[in-house]
Design an enzyme around this catalytic site. Structure first.
Site, PDB file in Angstrom:
ATOM      1  N   LYS A  84     -17.481 -25.449 -36.186  1.00 18.57           N
ATOM      2  CA  LYS A  84     -16.693 -26.144 -35.171  1.00 18.57           C
ATOM      3  C   LYS A  84     -16.429 -25.257 -33.952  1.00 18.57           C
ATOM      4  CE  LYS A  84     -14.149 -28.567 -38.833  1.00 18.57           C
ATOM      5  NZ  LYS A  84     -12.792 -28.769 -39.422  1.00 18.57           N
ATOM      6  N   HIS A 132     -24.569  -2.012 -45.917  1.00 19.91           N
ATOM      7  CA  HIS A 132     -24.328  -2.778 -47.140  1.00 19.91           C
ATOM      8  C   HIS A 132     -23.728  -1.783 -48.143  1.00 19.91           C
ATOM      9  CE1 HIS A 132     -24.425  -5.712 -50.130  1.00 19.91           C
ATOM     10  NE2 HIS A 132     -25.714  -5.992 -50.206  1.00 19.91           N
ATOM     11  N   ARG A 172     -27.115 -12.700 -55.332  1.00 17.59           N
ATOM     12  CA  ARG A 172     -26.638 -11.605 -56.167  1.00 17.59           C
ATOM     13  C   ARG A 172     -25.305 -11.039 -55.688  1.00 17.59           C
ATOM     14  NH1 ARG A 172     -31.605 -12.394 -56.890  1.00 17.59           N
ATOM     15  NH2 ARG A 172     -31.702 -12.512 -54.631  1.00 17.59           N
ATOM     16  N   THR A 173     -25.217 -10.733 -54.399  1.00 16.58           N
ATOM     17  CA  THR A 173     -24.003 -10.063 -53.923  1.00 16.58           C
ATOM     18  C   THR A 173     -22.795 -10.974 -54.071  1.00 16.58           C
ATOM     19  OG1 THR A 173     -25.292  -8.753 -52.352  1.00 16.58           O
ATOM     20  CG2 THR A 173     -22.932  -8.896 -51.963  1.00 16.58           C
ATOM     21  N   ARG A 233     -19.938 -11.289 -45.763  1.00 17.52           N
ATOM     22  CA  ARG A 233     -21.299 -11.026 -45.290  1.00 17.52           C
ATOM     23  C   ARG A 233     -21.514 -11.811 -44.004  1.00 17.52           C
ATOM     24  NH1 ARG A 233     -26.735 -10.890 -48.804  1.00 17.52           N
ATOM     25  NH2 ARG A 233     -25.807  -8.855 -49.178  1.00 17.52           N
TER      26      ARG A 233
END
Length: 308
Positions: free
Chosen positions: A83, A132, A54-55, A104
């Site tokens: 890496k 958030h 969703r985000t 995120r």
């Protein structure tokens, strides 16, 4: 113009900033076509080191609907982090391409570190169990469309209050407004931590902690349901024991106030029965749509703030 250059923490928002973003979000919601060229020629970088549906899609949809473009990744395993590249180097590099970044990350404080390295605005799309802030903006835009004001509500927050970053952010923002009371509903193991209480509540805050949703549902104006988050537990056994702690069903809704609204940051697991979806007080899917509009507003405001 808003006072911040990045959005890392909901606590960074002043009341004026919040109301300005909500006002613009409502204007976009009412007439999205008027804003379809607001980000022409701009590029959003989406750096999602942790899974999201969703985000991430909300941010991408927001930028595309503003006329901008999107680059990025949705899985750290396909980035140079695999890496061994540092977060700061990844962000510094992407900020050479993008005009704004939504990130995120599973580690608390990652958004702050990213902001120190970036040459463009950073939006925290979730950092571990910490913050958030754009979900909080989503919640506030939703509330603004169903309630006359942000003041004098009884707000029930149910579920995972320990790891639920959306909960911590929402309480802090709602405390900018007068007269709100909080009912914190959770198992003992997932109650709001003391350090969060000290951070989000002040001497004027009114709250109570209970273990049962049944005993308080008739008192609530805004019910904010959250899932028990498997990914935040170190023990599968503890998750299994707590995951079914609460279920909002039709029977409980019959005892709730007629003008109560039910929010949920999604995804839900089994804390809201599907039979509740048809209740007009269940606004969580509409809430997801408001999330796109408020992210459109935030992108516009941050691009403006960084062009002065």
């Amino acid at each position: 113009m808003i006072s911040i250059k990045n959005l890392l923490n909901s606590h960074d928002l002043t009341k004026k900033d919040l109301l300005e973003i909500i006002e613009l979000g409502n204007a976009i919601y009412k007439s999205p076509a008027d804003f379809s060229h607001s980000a022409d020629g701009k590029l959003l970088g989406t750096l999602f080191f942790e899974p999201s549906t969703r985000t991430r899609l909300s941010f991408e949809s927001a930028m595309l609907r503003l006329g901008g473009s999107v680059v990025g990744f949705s899985d750290a395993s396909v980035s140079s982090a695999k890496k061994g590249e540092s977060l700061q180097d990844t962000v510094k590099t992407v900020s050479q391409y993008a005009d704004i970044i939504a990130m995120r990350h599973p580690q608390e404080g990652a958004a702050y570190l990213a902001s120190l390295a970036a040459d463009c605005p950073i939006i925290n799309a979730g950092d571990g169990g910490h913050q958030h802030p754009t979900q909080t903006l989503t919640d506030m835009l939703t509330i603004s469309n169903y309630k006359e004001s942000f003041e004098n509500h009884v707000i029930g927050i149910c579920g995972d209050l320990k790891y639920g970053r959306t909960v911590h952010s929402l309480i802090k923002i709602l405390n900018l407004f007068e007269g709100n009371k909080y009912i914190l509903i959770s198992p003992e193991e997932l109650k709001l931590p003391q350090y969060v209480k000290e951070e989000v509540f002040d001497e004027n805050s009114q709250y109570e902690e209970v273990r049962s949703l049944d005993e308080v549902i008739d008192k609530i104006d805004i019910l904010y349901m959250t899932r028990i988050q498997r990914e935040r537990f170190y023990s599968d056994a503890q998750y299994t024991r707590l995951k079914d702690s609460y279920l909002l069903d039709k029977e409980k809704m019959e005892r709730a106030r007629k003008d109560m609204i039910v929010l949920h940051p999604l995804p839900r697991v089994n804390e809201i029965a599907k039979e509740v979806d048809d209740d007009p007080r269940a606004v969580y899917f509409k809430q997801a749509k408001f999330g796109m509009y408020v992210r459109m507003a935030l992108i516009i405001k941050l691009l403006e703030a960084n062009n002065d």
